[in-house]
Design a protein around this motif. Sequence first.
Motif, PDB file in Angstrom:
ATOM      1  N   LEU A  34       0.704  -1.185   0.069  1.00  0.00           N
ATOM      2  CA  LEU A  34      -0.128  -0.071  -0.042  1.00  0.00           C
ATOM      3  C   LEU A  34       0.865   1.325   0.025  1.00  0.00           C
ATOM      4  CD1 LEU A  34      -2.744  -1.054   2.592  1.00  0.00           C
ATOM      5  CD2 LEU A  34      -2.939  -0.686   0.008  1.00  0.00           C
ATOM      6  N   ARG A  35       2.124   1.263   0.639  1.00  0.00           N
ATOM      7  CA  ARG A  35       2.977   2.435   0.645  1.00  0.00           C
ATOM      8  C   ARG A  35       3.498   2.650  -0.529  1.00  0.00           C
ATOM      9  NH1 ARG A  35       6.046   0.459   4.435  1.00  0.00           N
ATOM     10  NH2 ARG A  35       4.523   1.154   6.161  1.00  0.00           N
ATOM     11  N   ARG A  36       3.858   1.682  -1.384  1.00  0.00           N
ATOM     12  CA  ARG A  36       4.417   1.659  -2.364  1.00  0.00           C
ATOM     13  C   ARG A  36       3.243   2.242  -3.461  1.00  0.00           C
ATOM     14  NH1 ARG A  36       7.277  -3.050  -1.255  1.00  0.00           N
ATOM     15  NH2 ARG A  36       5.787  -4.364  -2.138  1.00  0.00           N
ATOM     16  N   LEU A  37       2.280   1.827  -3.577  1.00  0.00           N
ATOM     17  CA  LEU A  37       1.023   2.471  -4.469  1.00  0.00           C
ATOM     18  C   LEU A  37       0.742   3.770  -4.196  1.00  0.00           C
ATOM     19  CD1 LEU A  37      -1.412  -0.777  -4.227  1.00  0.00           C
ATOM     20  CD2 LEU A  37      -0.059   0.258  -6.117  1.00  0.00           C
ATOM     21  N   ALA A  38       0.789   4.244  -2.717  1.00  0.00           N
ATOM     22  CA  ALA A  38       0.510   5.500  -2.206  1.00  0.00           C
ATOM     23  C   ALA A  38       1.727   6.354  -2.960  1.00  0.00           C
ATOM     24  CB  ALA A  38       0.510   5.594  -0.635  1.00  0.00           C
ATOM     25  N   GLY A  39       2.920   5.902  -2.930  1.00  0.00           N
ATOM     26  CA  GLY A  39       3.957   6.573  -3.575  1.00  0.00           C
ATOM     27  C   GLY A  39       3.689   6.972  -4.956  1.00  0.00           C
ATOM     28  N   ALA A  40       3.306   5.938  -5.719  1.00  0.00           N
ATOM     29  CA  ALA A  40       2.914   6.191  -6.959  1.00  0.00           C
ATOM     30  C   ALA A  40       1.553   7.031  -7.339  1.00  0.00           C
ATOM     31  CB  ALA A  40       2.852   4.820  -7.800  1.00  0.00           C
ATOM     32  N   ASP A  41       0.961   7.496  -6.152  1.00  0.00           N
ATOM     33  CA  ASP A  41      -0.084   8.214  -6.316  1.00  0.00           C
ATOM     34  C   ASP A  41      -1.425   7.542  -7.068  1.00  0.00           C
ATOM     35  OD1 ASP A  41      -1.608  10.726  -5.794  1.00  0.00           O
ATOM     36  OD2 ASP A  41      -0.852  11.831  -7.524  1.00  0.00           O
ATOM     37  N   ALA A  42      -1.305   6.321  -6.350  1.00  0.00           N
ATOM     38  CA  ALA A  42      -2.576   5.297  -6.905  1.00  0.00           C
ATOM     39  C   ALA A  42      -3.682   5.401  -6.541  1.00  0.00           C
ATOM     40  CB  ALA A  42      -1.820   3.761  -6.978  1.00  0.00           C
ATOM     41  N   PHE A  43      -3.924   6.335  -5.621  1.00  0.00           N
ATOM     42  CA  PHE A  43      -5.486   6.195  -4.699  1.00  0.00           C
ATOM     43  C   PHE A  43      -6.123   7.510  -4.919  1.00  0.00           C
ATOM     44  CE2 PHE A  43      -2.326   3.470  -1.988  1.00  0.00           C
ATOM     45  CZ  PHE A  43      -3.213   2.155  -2.316  1.00  0.00           C
ATOM     46  N   THR A  44      -5.965   8.042  -6.005  1.00  0.00           N
ATOM     47  CA  THR A  44      -6.663   9.218  -6.594  1.00  0.00           C
ATOM     48  C   THR A  44      -8.213   8.757  -6.818  1.00  0.00           C
ATOM     49  OG1 THR A  44      -6.349   9.100  -8.951  1.00  0.00           O
ATOM     50  CG2 THR A  44      -4.895  10.538  -7.384  1.00  0.00           C
ATOM     51  N   SER A  45      -8.502   7.428  -7.086  1.00  0.00           N
ATOM     52  CA  SER A  45     -10.104   6.934  -7.369  1.00  0.00           C
ATOM     53  C   SER A  45     -10.606   6.763  -5.898  1.00  0.00           C
ATOM     54  CB  SER A  45      -9.948   5.617  -8.117  1.00  0.00           C
ATOM     55  OG  SER A  45      -9.118   4.827  -7.311  1.00  0.00           O
ATOM     56  N   MET A  46      -9.899   6.907  -5.023  1.00  0.00           N
ATOM     57  CA  MET A  46     -10.652   6.711  -3.541  1.00  0.00           C
ATOM     58  C   MET A  46     -10.885   8.208  -2.941  1.00  0.00           C
ATOM     59  SD  MET A  46      -8.565   3.622  -1.857  1.00  0.00           S
ATOM     60  CE  MET A  46      -9.092   3.763  -0.349  1.00  0.00           C
ATOM     61  N   GLN A  51      -0.206  12.079  -0.415  1.00  0.00           N
ATOM     62  CA  GLN A  51       0.026  12.704   1.008  1.00  0.00           C
ATOM     63  C   GLN A  51      -0.923  11.895   1.825  1.00  0.00           C
ATOM     64  OE1 GLN A  51       0.285  16.869   1.596  1.00  0.00           O
ATOM     65  NE2 GLN A  51       1.581  16.637   3.359  1.00  0.00           N
ATOM     66  N   GLN A  52      -2.389  12.087   1.490  1.00  0.00           N
ATOM     67  CA  GLN A  52      -3.437  11.534   2.434  1.00  0.00           C
ATOM     68  C   GLN A  52      -3.454  10.240   2.415  1.00  0.00           C
ATOM     69  OE1 GLN A  52      -6.512  13.457  -0.094  1.00  0.00           O
ATOM     70  NE2 GLN A  52      -6.905  15.100   1.509  1.00  0.00           N
ATOM     71  N   ALA A  53      -3.122   9.611   1.385  1.00  0.00           N
ATOM     72  CA  ALA A  53      -2.978   8.064   1.458  1.00  0.00           C
ATOM     73  C   ALA A  53      -1.891   7.489   2.366  1.00  0.00           C
ATOM     74  CB  ALA A  53      -3.068   7.472   0.080  1.00  0.00           C
ATOM     75  N   SER A  54      -0.991   8.309   1.960  1.00  0.00           N
ATOM     76  CA  SER A  54       0.356   7.787   3.059  1.00  0.00           C
ATOM     77  C   SER A  54       0.056   8.095   4.439  1.00  0.00           C
ATOM     78  CB  SER A  54       1.515   8.682   2.666  1.00  0.00           C
ATOM     79  OG  SER A  54       1.835   8.262   1.380  1.00  0.00           O
ATOM     80  N   TRP A  55      -0.836   9.121   4.893  1.00  0.00           N
ATOM     81  CA  TRP A  55      -1.093   9.489   6.148  1.00  0.00           C
ATOM     82  C   TRP A  55      -1.913   8.409   6.522  1.00  0.00           C
ATOM     83  CZ3 TRP A  55       0.223  12.557   9.847  1.00  0.00           C
ATOM     84  CH2 TRP A  55      -0.619  12.706  11.098  1.00  0.00           C
ATOM     85  N   GLN A  56      -3.013   7.814   5.799  1.00  0.00           N
ATOM     86  CA  GLN A  56      -3.988   6.704   6.353  1.00  0.00           C
ATOM     87  C   GLN A  56      -2.947   5.611   6.561  1.00  0.00           C
ATOM     88  OE1 GLN A  56      -7.483   6.034   4.468  1.00  0.00           O
ATOM     89  NE2 GLN A  56      -8.480   8.282   4.467  1.00  0.00           N
ATOM     90  N   ILE A  57      -2.261   5.178   5.705  1.00  0.00           N
ATOM     91  CA  ILE A  57      -1.426   4.203   5.875  1.00  0.00           C
ATOM     92  C   ILE A  57      -0.564   3.893   7.093  1.00  0.00           C
ATOM     93  CG2 ILE A  57       0.393   2.619   4.567  1.00  0.00           C
ATOM     94  CD1 ILE A  57      -0.504   3.665   2.203  1.00  0.00           C
ATOM     95  N   LEU A  58      -0.397   5.063   7.720  1.00  0.00           N
ATOM     96  CA  LEU A  58       0.352   5.253   9.038  1.00  0.00           C
ATOM     97  C   LEU A  58      -0.235   4.358   9.976  1.00  0.00           C
ATOM     98  CD1 LEU A  58       1.897   8.693   8.724  1.00  0.00           C
ATOM     99  CD2 LEU A  58       3.352   6.614   8.670  1.00  0.00           C
ATOM    100  N   ALA A  59      -1.598   4.345   9.797  1.00  0.00           N
ATOM    101  CA  ALA A  59      -2.453   3.934  10.987  1.00  0.00           C
ATOM    102  C   ALA A  59      -2.588   2.338  10.894  1.00  0.00           C
ATOM    103  CB  ALA A  59      -3.866   4.720  10.923  1.00  0.00           C
ATOM    104  N   LEU A  60      -2.032   1.805   9.904  1.00  0.00           N
ATOM    105  CA  LEU A  60      -2.317   0.445   9.468  1.00  0.00           C
ATOM    106  C   LEU A  60      -1.125  -0.633   9.814  1.00  0.00           C
ATOM    107  CD1 LEU A  60      -3.847   0.555   5.958  1.00  0.00           C
ATOM    108  CD2 LEU A  60      -5.214   0.706   8.117  1.00  0.00           C
ATOM    109  N   ARG A  61      -1.427  -1.777  10.102  1.00  0.00           N
ATOM    110  CA  ARG A  61      -0.018  -2.506  10.471  1.00  0.00           C
ATOM    111  C   ARG A  61      -0.652  -3.920   9.772  1.00  0.00           C
ATOM    112  NH1 ARG A  61       0.111  -3.984  16.887  1.00  0.00           N
ATOM    113  NH2 ARG A  61      -1.727  -4.716  17.171  1.00  0.00           N
TER     114      ARG A  61
END
Length: 241
Positions: A34-46, A51-61
């Motif tokens: 997920l972090r790699r996908l966020a780095g590629a800006d792959a979550f615009t459809s969401m 930046q926002q995607a990376s922030w949400q991923i910080l809360a996951l494990r």
Amino acid sequence: VEEAHRIVDAVARHGAFRRMSDLQQAASVSVASLRRLAGADAFTSMGLDRQQASWQILALRDRERPLWSFSATSCDIAASPAPDAPEIEQHLPAVAELADIAKDFDATGVTLKRHPIACIRERLDRARAVACSWLRDESRCPTGSIVLVAGLVLVRQWPSTAKGVVFMTIEDESAIANLIFRPKVYERLRTQVRRAMVVCVRGQVERRDGVVHLLVTNAKDVTKALASAQIHAVSKPRDFR
């Protein structure tokens, strides 16, 4: 690849996701992916930028698999995922456009956003630099005229048969431009153009057998200036005299 297929299947089954935790749970995908996908800006459809995607991923494990378990008659000991941390809407500072584009190139080698040179076109206009596409229009750039252009360096060539002549191709948001450096000119400008990723050049327009090129007389490496969204090096034409 397997995780990518699981994400595609999860979206096909559940429709568009709005929370990263829901996507992770439905697709059983790792946080690293997920972090790699966020780095590629792959979550615009969401509705999430990089930046926002990376922030949400910080809360996951990552969901852990059970390591061992005893029978139900005794006791069960199994690793189980901790509940997701609540995803709180964060008002994150905006990312500079050029920085966002640079991250696209770092992650994937391409960008679906504006061309980097387009981001500084207003400054280039003030410096009286023309778009590369203008070189093809003889009414705008007559043969023999002296013009200023800027672009990303795509190709450098030092053909052994060219007697020291160096060829370079640059690109802006409109087109490419073919540059020619005569040996003495290239030697004078070597430190500026040999490793530059972005250059601003002055030269004479030449046309031969339907091919247009710019015979370079001066050049400036503006890579750092572009990266910082500052192009003081090309803000005044006199810098290239």
